[in-house]
Design an enzyme around this catalytic site. Structure first.
Site, PDB file in Angstrom:
ATOM      1  N   LYS A 284       1.304  -7.134   7.053  1.00 30.68           N
ATOM      2  CA  LYS A 284       1.955  -5.931   7.582  1.00 30.68           C
ATOM      3  C   LYS A 284       0.895  -4.992   8.151  1.00 30.68           C
ATOM      4  O   LYS A 284       0.043  -4.486   7.423  1.00 30.68           O
ATOM      5  CB  LYS A 284       2.724  -5.187   6.489  1.00 30.68           C
ATOM      6  CG  LYS A 284       3.576  -4.071   7.079  1.00 30.68           C
ATOM      7  CD  LYS A 284       4.075  -3.084   6.049  1.00 30.68           C
ATOM      8  CE  LYS A 284       3.098  -1.986   5.750  1.00 30.68           C
ATOM      9  NZ  LYS A 284       2.763  -1.111   6.879  1.00 30.68           N
TER      10      LYS A 284
ATOM     11  N   GLU B 289      -9.451  -2.883  -0.805  1.00 31.26           N
ATOM     12  CA  GLU B 289     -10.517  -2.225  -0.041  1.00 31.26           C
ATOM     13  C   GLU B 289     -10.046  -0.808   0.216  1.00 31.26           C
ATOM     14  O   GLU B 289      -9.132  -0.592   1.015  1.00 31.26           O
ATOM     15  CB  GLU B 289     -10.750  -2.950   1.297  1.00 31.26           C
ATOM     16  CG  GLU B 289     -11.231  -4.383   1.172  1.00 31.26           C
ATOM     17  CD  GLU B 289     -12.701  -4.489   0.819  1.00 31.26           C
ATOM     18  OE1 GLU B 289     -13.397  -3.455   0.785  1.00 31.26           O
ATOM     19  OE2 GLU B 289     -13.151  -5.607   0.563  1.00 31.26           O
TER      20      GLU B 289
ATOM     21  N   GLU C 101     -12.024  12.370   0.480  1.00 31.20           N
ATOM     22  CA  GLU C 101     -12.096  11.698   1.780  1.00 31.20           C
ATOM     23  C   GLU C 101     -11.260  12.477   2.805  1.00 31.20           C
ATOM     24  O   GLU C 101     -10.072  12.713   2.585  1.00 31.20           O
ATOM     25  CB  GLU C 101     -11.548  10.272   1.648  1.00 31.20           C
ATOM     26  CG  GLU C 101     -11.768   9.447   2.882  1.00 31.20           C
ATOM     27  CD  GLU C 101     -11.164   8.043   2.769  1.00 31.20           C
ATOM     28  OE1 GLU C 101     -10.046   7.924   2.241  1.00 31.20           O
ATOM     29  OE2 GLU C 101     -11.812   7.090   3.211  1.00 31.20           O
TER      30      GLU C 101
ATOM     31  N   CYS D 256     -13.593   3.941   6.899  1.00 35.87           N
ATOM     32  CA  CYS D 256     -13.683   4.065   5.447  1.00 35.87           C
ATOM     33  C   CYS D 256     -15.120   4.272   4.990  1.00 35.87           C
ATOM     34  O   CYS D 256     -15.386   4.968   4.027  1.00 35.87           O
ATOM     35  CB  CYS D 256     -13.120   2.814   4.803  1.00 35.87           C
ATOM     36  SG  CYS D 256     -13.824   1.320   5.501  1.00 35.87           S
TER      37      CYS D 256
HETATM   38  P1  NAD Z   1      -2.509   4.110   3.455  1.00 37.27           P
HETATM   39  O1  NAD Z   1      -2.871   3.689   2.072  1.00 37.27           O
HETATM   40  O2  NAD Z   1      -1.618   5.278   3.607  1.00 37.27           O
HETATM   41  O3  NAD Z   1      -1.789   2.908   4.218  1.00 37.27           O
HETATM   42  C1  NAD Z   1      -2.413   1.636   4.342  1.00 37.27           C
HETATM   43  C2  NAD Z   1      -1.335   0.589   4.529  1.00 37.27           C
HETATM   44  O4  NAD Z   1      -0.563   0.524   3.329  1.00 37.27           O
HETATM   45  C3  NAD Z   1      -0.352   0.876   5.645  1.00 37.27           C
HETATM   46  O5  NAD Z   1      -0.004  -0.335   6.264  1.00 37.27           O
HETATM   47  C4  NAD Z   1       0.848   1.478   4.912  1.00 37.27           C
HETATM   48  O6  NAD Z   1       2.068   1.296   5.576  1.00 37.27           O
HETATM   49  C5  NAD Z   1       0.822   0.674   3.621  1.00 37.27           C
HETATM   50  N1  NAD Z   1       1.437   1.327   2.471  1.00 37.27           N
HETATM   51  C6  NAD Z   1       1.665   2.645   2.263  1.00 37.27           C
HETATM   52  N2  NAD Z   1       2.270   2.831   1.063  1.00 37.27           N
HETATM   53  C7  NAD Z   1       2.409   1.606   0.504  1.00 37.27           C
HETATM   54  C8  NAD Z   1       2.932   1.140  -0.736  1.00 37.27           C
HETATM   55  N3  NAD Z   1       3.434   1.967  -1.646  1.00 37.27           N
HETATM   56  N4  NAD Z   1       2.886  -0.193  -0.997  1.00 37.27           N
HETATM   57  C9  NAD Z   1       2.354  -1.062  -0.110  1.00 37.27           C
HETATM   58  N5  NAD Z   1       1.854  -0.675   1.089  1.00 37.27           N
HETATM   59  C10 NAD Z   1       1.874   0.637   1.393  1.00 37.27           C
HETATM   60  O7  NAD Z   1      -3.880   4.276   4.196  1.00 37.27           O
HETATM   61  P2  NAD Z   1      -4.112   4.692   5.719  1.00 37.27           P
HETATM   62  O8  NAD Z   1      -3.939   6.158   5.804  1.00 37.27           O
HETATM   63  O9  NAD Z   1      -3.311   3.823   6.620  1.00 37.27           O
HETATM   64  O10 NAD Z   1      -5.616   4.243   5.943  1.00 37.27           O
HETATM   65  C11 NAD Z   1      -6.676   5.053   5.647  1.00 37.27           C
HETATM   66  C12 NAD Z   1      -7.311   4.653   4.342  1.00 37.27           C
HETATM   67  O11 NAD Z   1      -7.748   3.300   4.395  1.00 37.27           O
HETATM   68  C13 NAD Z   1      -8.536   5.463   4.044  1.00 37.27           C
HETATM   69  O12 NAD Z   1      -8.520   5.873   2.706  1.00 37.27           O
HETATM   70  C14 NAD Z   1      -9.679   4.479   4.284  1.00 37.27           C
HETATM   71  O13 NAD Z   1     -10.846   4.776   3.603  1.00 37.27           O
HETATM   72  C15 NAD Z   1      -9.074   3.196   3.888  1.00 37.27           C
HETATM   73  N6  NAD Z   1      -9.780   2.048   4.481  1.00 37.27           N
HETATM   74  C16 NAD Z   1     -10.585   1.289   3.680  1.00 37.27           C
HETATM   75  C17 NAD Z   1     -11.301   0.213   4.222  1.00 37.27           C
HETATM   76  C18 NAD Z   1     -12.194  -0.630   3.359  1.00 37.27           C
HETATM   77  O14 NAD Z   1     -12.582  -1.707   3.813  1.00 37.27           O
HETATM   78  N7  NAD Z   1     -12.524  -0.216   2.154  1.00 37.27           N
HETATM   79  C19 NAD Z   1     -11.169  -0.085   5.571  1.00 37.27           C
HETATM   80  C20 NAD Z   1     -10.338   0.705   6.352  1.00 37.27           C
HETATM   81  C21 NAD Z   1      -9.642   1.777   5.789  1.00 37.27           C
END
Ligand code: NAD
Length: 493
Positions: free
Chosen positions: A199, A273, A404, A307
């Site tokens: 997804k 991650e 963050e 991230c």
């Molecule tokens: P998010 O957690 O809001 O969403 C990430 C994904 O999870 C999206 O596809 C979202 O639709 C889905 N999601 C949301 N709620 C969910 C739930 N309850 N169950 C399952 N899936 C769910 O994060 P974001 O705002 O999209 O992305 C930014 C974050 O991602 C930042 O914190 C960043 O640091 C992190 N990030 C980490 C890495 C890494 O490799 N460590 C890489 C990229 C981004």
């Protein structure tokens, strides 16, 4: 939004000295987007069971790019069934060599369509074309190439351990590197012999759906790769589906913790991650101009939507004023605007929600007593934008230093000794990445060995390679992606 009077604008020489680059926009005219995108299940584009769609916008113009299927429990169930069938009937029966052929084919097709992918990534996500063209797309192809190479060598990668695929992987990715995050997840899963349901994030589904077209053209057996689009509720259906054998999640620490709880007590394998708050450390013997370029690259490019962004700058006292002045001069020369323009350094913030989050943190920083320097660069009227921002007069206890922000916002602090900076750098709940700038190898070894972070760059920043594992300590995650570590996450022994 911050009021003009509250910002401390630098009264320094503007790098561009009154001249500007002519616009050099990449043409999007021959990129064909559909008006409506459906799920990709069992090798076919499939209408959502409940008939619901949501819009994905161009954050630079706030215009709709397309309507995208909103995944329900029934859609997720259909995708998981297709993946299970794809696993039992086709993928688990193929030799590693034949799996590799398909994965190489995907890699080559991404290369062939690199320009199209880069434009769509910039339209949907807001990132500068320079970055999607030079980083996201080539690295995505590189991850597919790299893992294709392992598909027929698993027993050499893990000798005497009899590696076996896990089965069906449920994968959920964020909006900051949509195609690349999909490559990080799909390539090792397929190489190891699994099938997947992925997804993409709700604000950036388009490159994944383009990848679905490639997967269809590459003639992958039905059900081996499935895409279900939607928001958090759809992701949660994937995580809780009983026939998923492995959950791979990249996103915020908040959602990661919820997922961790939800899979606890099940037999599902898990990798997380999550977020970061990286320290970028400049010692007084560092090549300062190079360091300033690395600081800018670490936090301002891709709007700080990284991230591992170097969002906390620590400068040794003797060079602190020089570094701050050089940094402010450089910030004044950064170009914020049209993501498709090849001169653009900082594109659009990915969504209105994220813009609000960043602006809330800027207000908070101001209320906490931070001194805010924001570049005076022009900002387009429409769309979601934040000028590069530097916040001084902060300490470890400030929320803007601890949390963050995920935007082009950098805090700056000073230190006297290596011991002091190590303590400050490690003083966050996160541990994803870090950077060290110094002329001395011994200082690099001292600092990098004591920083509690999954990756630490020395005299460079934000460099990725498929052979190298990536992942976090503490609240930045569990497990690694990339390299052999990333492959083992999709195997059982
Ligand atoms: P998010 O957690 O809001 O969403 C990430 C994904 O999870 C999206 O596809 C979202 O639709 C889905 N999601 C949301 N709620 C969910 C739930 N309850 N169950 C399952 N899936 C769910 O994060 P974001 O705002 O999209 O992305 C930014 C974050 O991602 C930042 O914190 C960043 O640091 C992190 N990030 C980490 C890495 C890494 O490799 N460590 C890489 C990229 C981004």
């Amino acid at each position: 939004m911050l009021k003009e009077t509250e910002l401390k604008r630098p009264n320094r020489l503007n790098f561009t000295g009154g001249w500007n680059y002519d616009p050099a926009p990449e043409s999007a005219s021959n990129v064909k987007l559909k008006e409506t995108y459906q799920h990709f299940i069992n090798g076919k584009f499939t209408e959502p069971e409940e008939g619901k769609y949501f819009a994905t916008l161009n954050p630079a113009t706030e215009e709709k790019l397309a309507d995208v299927a909103d995944g329900s429990a029934a859609d997720v169930d259909a995708a998981v069934k297709a993946a299970r069938n794809g696993y039992n009937k086709y993928w688990s029966k193929l030799s590693g060599r034949d799996r590799a052929r398909y994965i190489y084919r995907i890699a080559r097709m991404i290369q062939e369509r690199a320009r199209e992918f880069a434009i769509i990534e910039s339209l949907d996500g807001g990132k500068p074309i320079r970055e999607s063209r030079d980083v996201d797309v080539p690295l995505s192809a590189a991850y597919f190439f790299y893992y294709a190479g392992w598909a027929d060598k698993l027993e050499y990668a893990f000798p005497n351990r009899n590696p076996k695929p896990v089965g069906v992987a449920g994968q959920i990715i964020p909006w900051n590197f949509p195609l690349m995050m999909a490559a990080w997840k799909i390539a090792p899963a397929l190489a190891a012999g699994n099938t997947v349901v992925l997804k993409p994030a709700e604000t950036t589904p388009l490159t994944c759906l383009k990848l679905a077209e490639i997967i269809q053209e590459a003639d992958l057996p039905p059900g081996v790769v499935n895409f279900v689009t939607g928001a958090g509720a759809t992701g949660s259906e994937i995580v809780s589906h009983p026939d998923i054998d492995k959950v791979a999640f990249t996103g915020s620490t908040k959602v990661g913790k919820m997922i961790h709880k939800s899979v606890a007590g099940t037999n599902k394998k898990l990798t997380l991650e999550l977020g970061g708050k990286a320290a970028n450390i400049v010692m007084d013997d560092a090549p300062l101009d190079q360091a300033v370029e690395g600081i800018v690259n670490g936090i301002f490019f891709n709007q700080g939507h990284v991230c591992c962004a170097g969002s906390r700058l620590f400068v040794q006292e003797g060079v602190a004023d020089t570094v701050r002045d050089k940094l402010i001069d450089r910030m004044e020369s950064l170009i914020v605007g049209d993501p498709l323009d090849k001169n653009t350094d900082i594109g659009a913030i990915n969504s209105q929600k994220q813009l609000q989050t960043i602006n809330n943190y800027l207000e908070l920083g101001l209320n906490e007593g931070g001194e805010i320097y924001q570049s005076s660069c022009p900002i387009p009227d429409k769309g979601y934008w934040v000028a590069p921002t530097l916040i001084g007069n902060v300490s470890q206890s400030h929320r803007i230093v601890q949390e963050e922000i995920f935007g082009p916002v950098l805090t700056i602090q000073t230190f006297r000794t290596p011991a002091e900076v190590i303590e400050k750098a490690n003083n966050t709940p996160y541990g994803l990445s870090g950077g060290v700038w110094t002329d001395k190898g011994s200082k690099i070894f001292n600092l990098t060995s004591q920083l509690r972070a999954g990756v630490v760059w020395a005299n460079t920043y934000n460099k990725f390679d498929p052979t190298s594992p990536f992942g976090g300590y503490k609240e930045s995650g569990i497990g690694r992606e990339g390299g052999l570590h990333g492959l083992s996450a999709y195997l059982k022994f």
